[in-house]
Design an enzyme around this catalytic site. Structure first.
Site, PDB file in Angstrom:
ATOM      1  N   HIS A  42      32.305  41.227  47.767  1.00 49.02           N
ATOM      2  CA  HIS A  42      33.124  42.355  47.302  1.00 49.02           C
ATOM      3  C   HIS A  42      32.310  43.537  46.807  1.00 49.02           C
ATOM      4  O   HIS A  42      32.853  44.589  46.511  1.00 49.02           O
ATOM      5  CB  HIS A  42      34.073  41.913  46.188  1.00 49.02           C
ATOM      6  CG  HIS A  42      33.384  41.770  44.854  1.00 49.02           C
ATOM      7  ND1 HIS A  42      32.616  40.686  44.543  1.00 49.02           N
ATOM      8  CD2 HIS A  42      33.331  42.586  43.777  1.00 49.02           C
ATOM      9  CE1 HIS A  42      32.131  40.832  43.314  1.00 49.02           C
ATOM     10  NE2 HIS A  42      32.537  41.973  42.828  1.00 49.02           N
TER      11      HIS A  42
HETATM   12  C1  UD1 Z   1      35.504  45.383  39.708  1.00 47.09           C
HETATM   13  C2  UD1 Z   1      34.239  45.575  38.882  1.00 47.09           C
HETATM   14  C3  UD1 Z   1      33.146  44.632  39.396  1.00 47.09           C
HETATM   15  C4  UD1 Z   1      33.636  43.203  39.444  1.00 47.09           C
HETATM   16  C5  UD1 Z   1      34.914  43.136  40.277  1.00 47.09           C
HETATM   17  C6  UD1 Z   1      35.455  41.734  40.336  1.00 47.09           C
HETATM   18  C7  UD1 Z   1      33.818  47.853  38.005  1.00 47.09           C
HETATM   19  C8  UD1 Z   1      32.999  49.059  38.176  1.00 47.09           C
HETATM   20  N1  UD1 Z   1      33.729  46.922  39.008  1.00 47.09           N
HETATM   21  O1  UD1 Z   1      35.222  45.789  41.047  1.00 47.09           O
HETATM   22  O2  UD1 Z   1      32.042  44.703  38.507  1.00 47.09           O
HETATM   23  O3  UD1 Z   1      32.632  42.382  40.024  1.00 47.09           O
HETATM   24  O4  UD1 Z   1      35.881  44.012  39.675  1.00 47.09           O
HETATM   25  O5  UD1 Z   1      36.568  41.647  41.148  1.00 47.09           O
HETATM   26  O6  UD1 Z   1      34.518  47.726  37.030  1.00 47.09           O
HETATM   27  N2  UD1 Z   1      42.564  46.323  44.017  1.00 47.09           N
HETATM   28  C9  UD1 Z   1      43.751  45.707  44.333  1.00 47.09           C
HETATM   29  N3  UD1 Z   1      44.305  44.900  43.389  1.00 47.09           N
HETATM   30  C10 UD1 Z   1      43.754  44.687  42.172  1.00 47.09           C
HETATM   31  C11 UD1 Z   1      42.547  45.326  41.867  1.00 47.09           C
HETATM   32  C12 UD1 Z   1      41.957  46.132  42.809  1.00 47.09           C
HETATM   33  O7  UD1 Z   1      44.287  45.856  45.402  1.00 47.09           O
HETATM   34  O8  UD1 Z   1      44.324  43.921  41.372  1.00 47.09           O
HETATM   35  C13 UD1 Z   1      41.897  47.168  45.042  1.00 47.09           C
HETATM   36  C14 UD1 Z   1      42.188  48.630  44.881  1.00 47.09           C
HETATM   37  O9  UD1 Z   1      42.386  49.155  46.121  1.00 47.09           O
HETATM   38  C15 UD1 Z   1      40.901  49.179  44.287  1.00 47.09           C
HETATM   39  C16 UD1 Z   1      39.847  48.222  44.825  1.00 47.09           C
HETATM   40  O10 UD1 Z   1      40.508  46.967  44.975  1.00 47.09           O
HETATM   41  O11 UD1 Z   1      40.669  50.490  44.664  1.00 47.09           O
HETATM   42  C17 UD1 Z   1      38.684  48.058  43.923  1.00 47.09           C
HETATM   43  O12 UD1 Z   1      39.094  47.727  42.597  1.00 47.09           O
HETATM   44  P1  UD1 Z   1      38.232  48.225  41.324  1.00 47.09           P
HETATM   45  O13 UD1 Z   1      38.834  47.706  40.061  1.00 47.09           O
HETATM   46  O14 UD1 Z   1      37.977  49.667  41.420  1.00 47.09           O
HETATM   47  O15 UD1 Z   1      36.818  47.565  41.552  1.00 47.09           O
HETATM   48  P2  UD1 Z   1      36.379  46.130  42.097  1.00 47.09           P
HETATM   49  O16 UD1 Z   1      35.741  46.312  43.417  1.00 47.09           O
HETATM   50  O17 UD1 Z   1      37.475  45.140  41.989  1.00 47.09           O
END
Ligand code: UD1
Length: 367
Positions: free
Chosen positions: A207
């Site tokens: 991820h």
């Molecule tokens: C975040 C953390 C990372 C951690 C990871 C674990 C930061 C900078 N990054 O990254 O350190 O390892 O979580 O999972 O805080 N999304 C969904 N559903 C959700 C959450 C996210 O669909 O419940 C999608 C959204 O499109 C979003 C993307 O995933 O834009 C990324 O989510 P985001 O919280 O920005 O960062 P992660 O890649 O999950």
């Protein structure tokens, strides 16, 4: 009454706070403990499932922030969290890990004159391209106390002129959760559900933006999974939403779905994932926490990253770091496939009691 807020936001936070919340119950006559969930992760299987699996009380406050750019997400969390702090007037805010919620709530609380303790403080990858590294550095530099998980963190903090009275080496609350859930994982039916045999499959997670946001890099990792499948190795890949989105965006979904020995699933809850990790042949990941969880289980782990902020998993544990380039990964995979395995030992204080140490320090030494 001491008022303490613990903050959770993203998936890797829940298993770090659950044992702290449990341990504070022993001090219910002197501590009022609140859980604030920022809503950084909001999907049922990225958030709710963890509360259920870890038997965590529902959050007292849910900020519902959701996704967005780093600046937007951080700013929205700060605005909402400021209101919560104004309302509760906590004596201490506990933040965990290195996600955007961690740094946002630290900045908010410190500027309001509220003490902040960082659980998992002091870890450093020394790679400033990782958003998590920036979050760790900022959080540690302004918080009042760091609760550390491994010796390297103590050393890093001392090098950054952190005074000894702000560092508490307590062990790893993520491993507390693993101890808590091992018996439950034994009872899980996930292996039968996915038609898997013990020790015969690889458990993979991907991820990290550096691995999945770039089309060529993502394709090279798909080729690695195809290689495993061609070698009759089954691979289980629970898909993180970021990875799923990028597979769709770059048009790789049907290619991935066609890989014969690949089992693609939704993100798994804590207990099912633990069961999968415990019974796999080895793990291939780019996660932070999984490096620690596999070390604690003495399970081989191939980490597809150029750096790790958790060096004890390599110097003591079963983790192997490999730069995520196809030819380098294949060398390490061939070793694992031919049975060459690293033996590991469990790092100091990863004994299931870190949260007890933290709550004891909060109640008897900080206040
Ligand atoms: C975040 C953390 C990372 C951690 C990871 C674990 C930061 C900078 N990054 O990254 O350190 O390892 O979580 O999972 O805080 N999304 C969904 N559903 C959700 C959450 C996210 O669909 O419940 C999608 C959204 O499109 C979003 C993307 O995933 O834009 C990324 O989510 P985001 O919280 O920005 O960062 P992660 O890649 O999950």
């Amino acid at each position: 009454m001491i008022k303490v807020i613990s903050v959770v936001g993203a998936r890797p936070n829940f298993m770090k706070v659950a044992p702290i919340s449990r341990a504070f119950k022993n001090y219910s006559d002197s501590v009022q403990h609140y859980i604030v969930h920022t809503g950084q992760h909001y999907d049922v299987n990225m958030s709710d499932a963890f509360f259920r699996d870890l038997e965590m009380p529902q959050p007292d406050y849910f900020l519902g922030i959701g996704s967005g750019s780093h600046a937007l997400q951080t700013a929205k969390i700060m605005m909402e969290f400021e209101q919560i702090c104004t309302e509760i007037q906590p004596d201490l805010v506990i933040v965990v890990g290195d996600v955007n919620s961690t740094v946002a709530c630290t900045l908010t609380a410190v500027k309001m004159g509220i003490k902040v303790a960082h659980v998992e403080g002091g870890l450093r990858s020394f790679d400033r391209n990782m958003p998590e590294e920036i979050n760790r550095m900022v959080t540690d530099s302004i918080c009042d106390f760091c609760f550390t998980t491994e010796e390297s963190a103590n050393i890093n903090l001392k090098k950054e002129n952190y005074s000894d009275d702000r560092i508490y080496f307590v062990g790893n609350t993520m491993i507390d959760s693993q101890y808590f859930a091992l018996d439950l994982a034994e009872k899980s039916t996930v292996l039968e559900d996915l038609n898997l045999n013990k020790n015969e499959y690889v458990l993979a997670t991907l991820h990290r933006p550096s691995n999945v946001d770039d089309s060529a890099q993502l394709e090279s990792l798909i080729e690695i999974i195809e290689y495993l499948s061609d070698n009759e190795k089954r691979v289980v890949l629970p898909l993180h939403p970021r990875t799923k989105k990028n597979l769709e965006k770059y048009g790789f979904i049907s290619r991935v779905e066609a890989i014969k020995n690949l089992i693609l699933t939704e993100p798994k809850g804590y207990i099912e994932f633990l069961a999968l990790m415990k019974s796999c042949d080895f793990v291939m990941t780019d996660s932070g926490g999984i490096q620690e969880e596999t070390t604690s289980l003495l399970k081989p782990c191939l980490t597809l990253r150029t750096t790790t902020e958790r060096p004890s998993t390599i110097t003591e544990g079963t983790n192997i770091l490999v730069e995520p380039k196809k030819e380098l990964i294949l060398v390490e995979l061939d070793k694992l496939l031919s049975g060459q395995r690293k033996t590991g030992k469990i790092p100091k204080l990863w004994d299931g009691k870190a949260a007890e140490r933290i709550t004891d320090i909060v109640v008897n030494r900080i206040f």
